[in-house]
Design an enzyme around this catalytic site. Sequence first.
Site, PDB file in Angstrom:
ATOM      1  N   ASP A 190       0.838  -1.206   0.000  1.00 29.40           N
ATOM      2  CA  ASP A 190       0.000   0.000   0.000  1.00 29.40           C
ATOM      3  C   ASP A 190       0.874   1.258   0.000  1.00 29.40           C
ATOM      4  OD1 ASP A 190      -2.364  -1.582   0.165  1.00 29.40           O
ATOM      5  OD2 ASP A 190      -1.966  -1.873   2.295  1.00 29.40           O
ATOM      6  N   HIS A 217      -5.437  -3.563   5.480  1.00 31.78           N
ATOM      7  CA  HIS A 217      -5.070  -3.878   4.099  1.00 31.78           C
ATOM      8  C   HIS A 217      -6.274  -4.416   3.314  1.00 31.78           C
ATOM      9  CE1 HIS A 217      -2.718  -4.903   0.648  1.00 31.78           C
ATOM     10  NE2 HIS A 217      -3.141  -6.164   0.710  1.00 31.78           N
TER      11      HIS A 217
HETATM   12  N1  NAI Z   1      -0.394  -8.471   1.938  1.00 27.92           N
HETATM   13  C1  NAI Z   1      -0.453  -8.058   0.696  1.00 27.92           C
HETATM   14  O1  NAI Z   1      -0.224  -6.871   0.414  1.00 27.92           O
HETATM   15  C2  NAI Z   1      -0.745  -9.003  -0.422  1.00 27.92           C
HETATM   16  C3  NAI Z   1      -1.188 -10.267  -0.146  1.00 27.92           C
HETATM   17  N2  NAI Z   1      -1.440 -11.160  -1.156  1.00 27.92           N
HETATM   18  C4  NAI Z   1      -1.911 -12.489  -0.785  1.00 27.92           C
HETATM   19  O2  NAI Z   1      -0.811 -13.410  -0.806  1.00 27.92           O
HETATM   20  C5  NAI Z   1      -1.320 -14.741  -0.965  1.00 27.92           C
HETATM   21  C6  NAI Z   1      -0.513 -15.487  -2.032  1.00 27.92           C
HETATM   22  O3  NAI Z   1      -0.690 -14.905  -3.294  1.00 27.92           O
HETATM   23  P1  NAI Z   1       0.007 -15.549  -4.602  1.00 27.92           P
HETATM   24  O4  NAI Z   1       1.428 -15.858  -4.324  1.00 27.92           O
HETATM   25  O5  NAI Z   1      -0.334 -14.675  -5.743  1.00 27.92           O
HETATM   26  O6  NAI Z   1      -0.798 -16.923  -4.705  1.00 27.92           O
HETATM   27  P2  NAI Z   1      -0.351 -18.280  -5.463  1.00 27.92           P
HETATM   28  O7  NAI Z   1      -1.553 -19.154  -5.538  1.00 27.92           O
HETATM   29  O8  NAI Z   1       0.363 -17.950  -6.719  1.00 27.92           O
HETATM   30  O9  NAI Z   1       0.710 -18.896  -4.460  1.00 27.92           O
HETATM   31  C7  NAI Z   1       0.357 -19.354  -3.196  1.00 27.92           C
HETATM   32  C8  NAI Z   1       1.273 -20.488  -2.821  1.00 27.92           C
HETATM   33  O10 NAI Z   1       0.884 -20.953  -1.530  1.00 27.92           O
HETATM   34  C9  NAI Z   1       1.020 -22.349  -1.548  1.00 27.92           C
HETATM   35  N3  NAI Z   1       0.254 -22.959  -0.472  1.00 27.92           N
HETATM   36  C10 NAI Z   1      -1.070 -23.250  -0.431  1.00 27.92           C
HETATM   37  N4  NAI Z   1      -1.361 -23.869   0.716  1.00 27.92           N
HETATM   38  C11 NAI Z   1      -0.219 -23.958   1.420  1.00 27.92           C
HETATM   39  C12 NAI Z   1       0.129 -24.499   2.684  1.00 27.92           C
HETATM   40  N5  NAI Z   1      -0.773 -25.071   3.465  1.00 27.92           N
HETATM   41  N6  NAI Z   1       1.416 -24.416   3.081  1.00 27.92           N
HETATM   42  C13 NAI Z   1       2.331 -23.816   2.285  1.00 27.92           C
HETATM   43  N7  NAI Z   1       2.080 -23.311   1.090  1.00 27.92           N
HETATM   44  C14 NAI Z   1       0.809 -23.378   0.666  1.00 27.92           C
HETATM   45  C15 NAI Z   1       0.564 -22.781  -2.911  1.00 27.92           C
HETATM   46  O11 NAI Z   1       1.008 -24.078  -3.242  1.00 27.92           O
HETATM   47  C16 NAI Z   1       1.173 -21.696  -3.785  1.00 27.92           C
HETATM   48  O12 NAI Z   1       2.455 -22.072  -4.246  1.00 27.92           O
HETATM   49  C17 NAI Z   1      -2.802 -14.570  -1.314  1.00 27.92           C
HETATM   50  O13 NAI Z   1      -3.571 -14.818  -0.164  1.00 27.92           O
HETATM   51  C18 NAI Z   1      -2.907 -13.120  -1.722  1.00 27.92           C
HETATM   52  O14 NAI Z   1      -4.192 -12.601  -1.550  1.00 27.92           O
HETATM   53  C19 NAI Z   1      -1.215 -10.825  -2.463  1.00 27.92           C
HETATM   54  C20 NAI Z   1      -0.752  -9.568  -2.790  1.00 27.92           C
HETATM   55  C21 NAI Z   1      -0.537  -8.545  -1.797  1.00 27.92           C
HETATM   56  O1  OAA Z   2      -5.713  -7.361  -4.083  1.00 30.39           O
HETATM   57  C1  OAA Z   2      -5.381  -8.504  -3.736  1.00 30.39           C
HETATM   58  O2  OAA Z   2      -6.161  -9.447  -3.626  1.00 30.39           O
HETATM   59  C2  OAA Z   2      -3.958  -8.740  -3.378  1.00 30.39           C
HETATM   60  C3  OAA Z   2      -3.513  -7.664  -2.482  1.00 30.39           C
HETATM   61  O3  OAA Z   2      -3.722  -7.712  -1.286  1.00 30.39           O
HETATM   62  C4  OAA Z   2      -2.989  -6.447  -3.086  1.00 30.39           C
HETATM   63  O4  OAA Z   2      -2.578  -6.449  -4.252  1.00 30.39           O
HETATM   64  O5  OAA Z   2      -2.938  -5.431  -2.373  1.00 30.39           O
END
Ligand code: NAI
Ligand code: OAA
Length: 353
Positions: A190, A217
């Site tokens: 953010d 967030h």
């Molecule tokens: N805090 C923030 O600002 C942001 C948070 N996110 C969040 O981050 C998370 C991940 O996003 P992406 O990497 O794009 O998703 P993705 O689906 O590409 O990767 C997630 C990974 O987690 C793994 N996974 C699933 N269950 C698991 C478990 N029990 N133990 C270990 N690994 C496990 C999957 O196998 C996969 O490799 C989502 O919840 C998303 O909303 C995304 C962008 C910004």
């Molecule tokens: O928007 C989403 O779902 C992933 C996230 O938290 C971000 O990009 O800030």
Amino acid sequence: MEFSSDANQRIARLAAHLQPQMDESSILRRADCRAKGGSPGFKVAILGAAGGIGQPLAMLMKMNPLVSVLHLYDVVNSPGVTADLSHMDTGAVVRGFLGQPQLESALTGMDLVIIPAGVPRKPGMTRDDLFNINAGIVKTLCEGVAKCCPNAIVNLISNPVNSTVPIAAEVFKKAGTYDPKRLLGVTTLDVVRANTFVAEVLGLDPREVNVPVVGGHSGVTILPLLSQVKPPSSFTPEETEYLTNRIQNGGTEVVEAKAGAGSATLSMAYAAVKFADACLRGLRGDAGVVECAFVASEVTELPFFATKVRLGRTGAEEVYQLGPLNEYERVGLEKAKEELAGSIQKGIAFIKK
Ligand SMILES: NC(=O)C1=CN([C@@H]2O[C@H](COP(=O)(O)OP(=O)(O)OC[C@H]3O[C@@H](n4cnc5c(N)ncnc54)[C@H](O)[C@@H]3O)[C@@H](O)[C@H]2O)C=CC1
Ligand SMILES: O=C([O-])CC(=O)C(=O)O
């Protein structure tokens, strides 16, 4: 035939490499040896390391000179990601862990655990729609942290952050290991977006701009404090409205552009590394390391809130007050608190049920 001690060491290293799995102590010896002369190096685990965020995050952490050991855990594909990254000629030793039976080995001895495990949004979804799947994933992973590295700093990325951080706190409380200073919800993206969009409006280099973003967030809980932008700047009501909306909806902008292929991964990996590096500099004892994060807080009546925090040897050592807000921000704060209260309660109830 006698070998020189140098040659002996080379043979020993080769033998270690030819073993399919190096034991923990030889990995750590190698890491300590590599860190010689520089900082001692920290041990970092990424849980969800094979995902959209996890892979570029793992690459950037492999490039971070503060990292001596990098553990990559996922339920799929972590051996491939580990083999790939292990060929990079940077200092950190990389080791892969696959599936629940290897979670404890992945976590043992870690100084910092970064958690981007879980499902991402598709168009039309809110972050809260991820709760049902991600709450359980975060619970299990945090139980592992409590058992194997209770003193590690945790950087929680998995959404909905407004609920997953309270979930993690409850898991740690149950285990008797909770230290609020060591649990940080990552809201750096953010701030990264706010810096970029504000710089565009002001015609500045984004690296010169710093925008505090407080609250949480998700949607209206993301509250950029444009009145506190550095360098000091003023905005018209139209600019304020445009910037606030764009920063609050930055995640949705990416989700829609990716059209079903997930949410922000590359900018998130960049933001996660920016934040993790700040945590490591704090752990090293650097002074004046300040970032925004979603933490246990007494700044408002809510038990968790994102504000600027000072990072030190024990985590978030100081949680800063909001500072003076203008009328627009005061209205935004009330809206943010209303939504946050429900999300925090939902997380707590998930563990207490
Ligand atoms: N805090 C923030 O600002 C942001 C948070 N996110 C969040 O981050 C998370 C991940 O996003 P992406 O990497 O794009 O998703 P993705 O689906 O590409 O990767 C997630 C990974 O987690 C793994 N996974 C699933 N269950 C698991 C478990 N029990 N133990 C270990 N690994 C496990 C999957 O196998 C996969 O490799 C989502 O919840 C998303 O909303 C995304 C962008 C910004
Ligand atoms: O928007 C989403 O779902 C992933 C996230 O938290 C971000 O990009 O800030």
